[in-house]
Scaffold this motif. Structure first.
Motif, short mmCIF file in Angstrom:
data_model
loop_
_atom_site.label_atom_id
_atom_site.label_comp_id
_atom_site.label_asym_id
_atom_site.label_seq_id
_atom_site.Cartn_x
_atom_site.Cartn_y
_atom_site.Cartn_z
N ASP A 19 39.04 144.27 46.28
CA ASP A 19 38.62 145.31 45.34
C ASP A 19 39.59 145.46 44.18
O ASP A 19 39.24 146.00 43.13
CB ASP A 19 38.47 146.65 46.06
CG ASP A 19 37.24 146.70 46.95
OD1 ASP A 19 36.36 145.84 46.75
OD2 ASP A 19 37.17 147.57 47.84
N SER A 32 35.83 144.78 38.76
CA SER A 32 35.72 145.59 37.55
C SER A 32 35.41 147.04 37.91
O SER A 32 34.98 147.35 39.03
CB SER A 32 34.60 145.05 36.65
OG SER A 32 33.34 145.18 37.30
N LYS A 33 35.63 147.94 36.97
CA LYS A 33 35.34 149.35 37.21
C LYS A 33 33.85 149.54 37.47
O LYS A 33 33.45 150.38 38.28
CB LYS A 33 35.78 150.19 36.01
CG LYS A 33 37.30 150.24 35.84
CD LYS A 33 37.67 151.13 34.66
CE LYS A 33 39.19 151.20 34.50
NZ LYS A 33 39.58 152.06 33.35
N ARG A 34 33.01 148.79 36.77
CA ARG A 34 31.57 148.88 36.97
C ARG A 34 31.20 148.54 38.40
O ARG A 34 30.43 149.25 39.05
CB ARG A 34 30.86 147.92 36.00
CG ARG A 34 29.33 147.95 36.09
CD ARG A 34 28.73 146.71 35.45
NE ARG A 34 29.05 145.52 36.21
CZ ARG A 34 28.37 145.10 37.28
NH1 ARG A 34 27.32 145.78 37.71
NH2 ARG A 34 28.72 144.00 37.91
N GLY A 50 46.16 153.39 40.34
CA GLY A 50 45.11 152.52 39.84
C GLY A 50 44.54 151.60 40.92
O GLY A 50 44.44 151.97 42.09
N LYS A 51 44.20 150.37 40.54
CA LYS A 51 43.61 149.41 41.48
C LYS A 51 44.58 148.98 42.56
O LYS A 51 44.18 148.57 43.63
CB LYS A 51 43.10 148.18 40.72
CG LYS A 51 41.91 148.46 39.82
CD LYS A 51 41.39 147.18 39.19
CE LYS A 51 40.16 147.44 38.34
NZ LYS A 51 39.65 146.19 37.73
N LEU A 98 33.14 148.59 41.10
CA LEU A 98 33.67 149.56 42.04
C LEU A 98 32.81 150.82 42.09
O LEU A 98 32.71 151.48 43.13
CB LEU A 98 35.11 149.93 41.65
CG LEU A 98 36.15 148.79 41.78
CD1 LEU A 98 37.51 149.26 41.27
CD2 LEU A 98 36.26 148.30 43.22
N GLU A 99 32.18 151.15 40.98
CA GLU A 99 31.32 152.33 40.94
C GLU A 99 30.00 152.08 41.65
O GLU A 99 29.53 152.91 42.43
CB GLU A 99 31.08 152.77 39.50
CG GLU A 99 32.30 153.41 38.85
CD GLU A 99 32.72 154.70 39.53
OE1 GLU A 99 31.82 155.44 39.98
OE2 GLU A 99 33.93 154.95 39.64
#
Length: 344
Positions: A107, A111-113, A98-99, A115-116
């Motif tokens: 990082d 948030s996942k958003r 995971g993170k 990172l994308e």
């Protein structure tokens, strides 16, 4: 002497039974060990002779045996420690998931958003202005309309008076925000402010409201004759960046013009203690052309208001970003020399 031999034989037998091993041959490091051992029992327990010479000889022989046994125990302990260390080294660490597996620590809290969307731009690449603005609009994907910000790192030290930067810029395409303007004036200036579209107008009564905690405005404009009374509000308005100041255009005799400029998109900026200037220059729902025009106006204002004490290279770095998006680094030379395309 026969008695001495007898007692020495008794000690050797006792040591052998206690350790269940043949006493090792003493070495040099055996005598260096000062470690207490359970074999150090008084010689009287072994039935020693009354002859003092025999006692001393027996004690020396006994200490040799004790030191040898202690050295043997130390070696065994060191071997066990080495085996445990070798086992720990051979065991590979568990892979992170995971993170926690991300290289950069910052990082791991993103948030996942985020990172994308940060994959859309290269971290260390310097972009030209047009490409950067286009990329900025792609990274803004939240449910609300984000603001667009410019961040300039300048080669100045604001702790020196001749290197402080505080000015304003009028954004041609506006800020995209509704600005609530309050005016402190008296006499005829009160009517002028109301006719010019001020949202809040007052004099002593407004000062008392501000002292009581009233802060429902974005800009506070004051006429010069009111500054004596406004000075007492410094501790309240200063930390919020609302204190009227001639450099910011919020202390002026031409109140109608000041109201119009701030309503249309006049923005105040100043360098923070690290020499960085933060300027909002629109919203992500602006067209790329409008954002470009506003951004170039901000760059021109920072360049025009260069402090007199600034030495050497003035611009160190420049980035733009949306409120919730990653920063995009700009090519400074291309940014300063950029000329907008001629209108058809």
């Amino acid at each position: 002497m026969a008695a001495c031999a007898t007692h020495s034989s008794l000690m050797l037998a006792y040591a052998a039974r206690s350790q269940d091993l043949t006493p090792p041959t003493p070495s040099l490091f055996s005598f260096a060990s000062s470690r207490p051992n359970h074999l150090s029992v008084p010689l009287l327990l072994l039935g020693g002779s009354r002859d003092r010479r025999c006692d001393r000889a027996s004690n020396r022989a006994f200490q040799v045996i004790v030191s040898a046994v202690a050295a043997e125990a130390d070696l065994d302990t060191e071997e066990q420690d080495l085996e445990q260390t070798a086992t720990a080294v051979l065991d590979p660490p568990k892979p992170k998931k995971g993170k926690a597996a991300l290289v950069l620590k910052r990082d791991r809290t993103r948030s996942k958003r985020f990172l994308e969307i940060q994959k859309l731009r290269e971290t260390k690449k310097e972009y030209d202005v047009i490409t950067a603005i286009s990329l900025l609009k792609q990274t803004a994907n939240t449910r609300f309309v984000e603001s667009v910000e410019a961040h300039f790192r300048l080669n100045i030290d604001p702790k020196y008076n001749d290197q402080q930067l505080r000015a304003t810029v009028s954004l041609p395409k506006g800020t995209g925000q509704t600005v609530i303007v309050a005016v402190l004036a008296q006499g005829e200036k009160v009517d002028e402010a109301k006719n010019a579209g001020a949202d809040i107008v007052g004099s002593d009564d407004l000062i008392e409201q501000i002292k009581g905690g009233f802060m429902e405005f974005d800009k506070l404009i004051a006429s010069p004759d009111m500054m004596v009374k406004v000075a007492g509000l410094g501790k309240i308005l200063g930390p919020r960046g609302l204190m009227p100041n001639p450099k910011a255009g919020t202390v002026t005799a031409n109140i109608p013009q000041a109201i119009e400029e701030f309503k249309k998109g006049k923005v105040e900026f100043r360098a923070d203690k690290t020499g960085i200037v933060h300027i909002p220059f629109g919203k992500v729902n602006f067209t790329e052309e409008d954002l470009l025009i506003n951004f170039l106006a901000a760059v021109k204002s920072v360049e025009t208001n260069k402090p007199k004490g600034a030495k050497g290279v003035y611009w160190k770095s420049a980035h733009i970003c949306s409120s919730m998006g990653p920063s995009i680094k700009l090519n400074i030379r291309e940014m300063i020399d950029f000329k907008p395309p001629a209108a058809n």
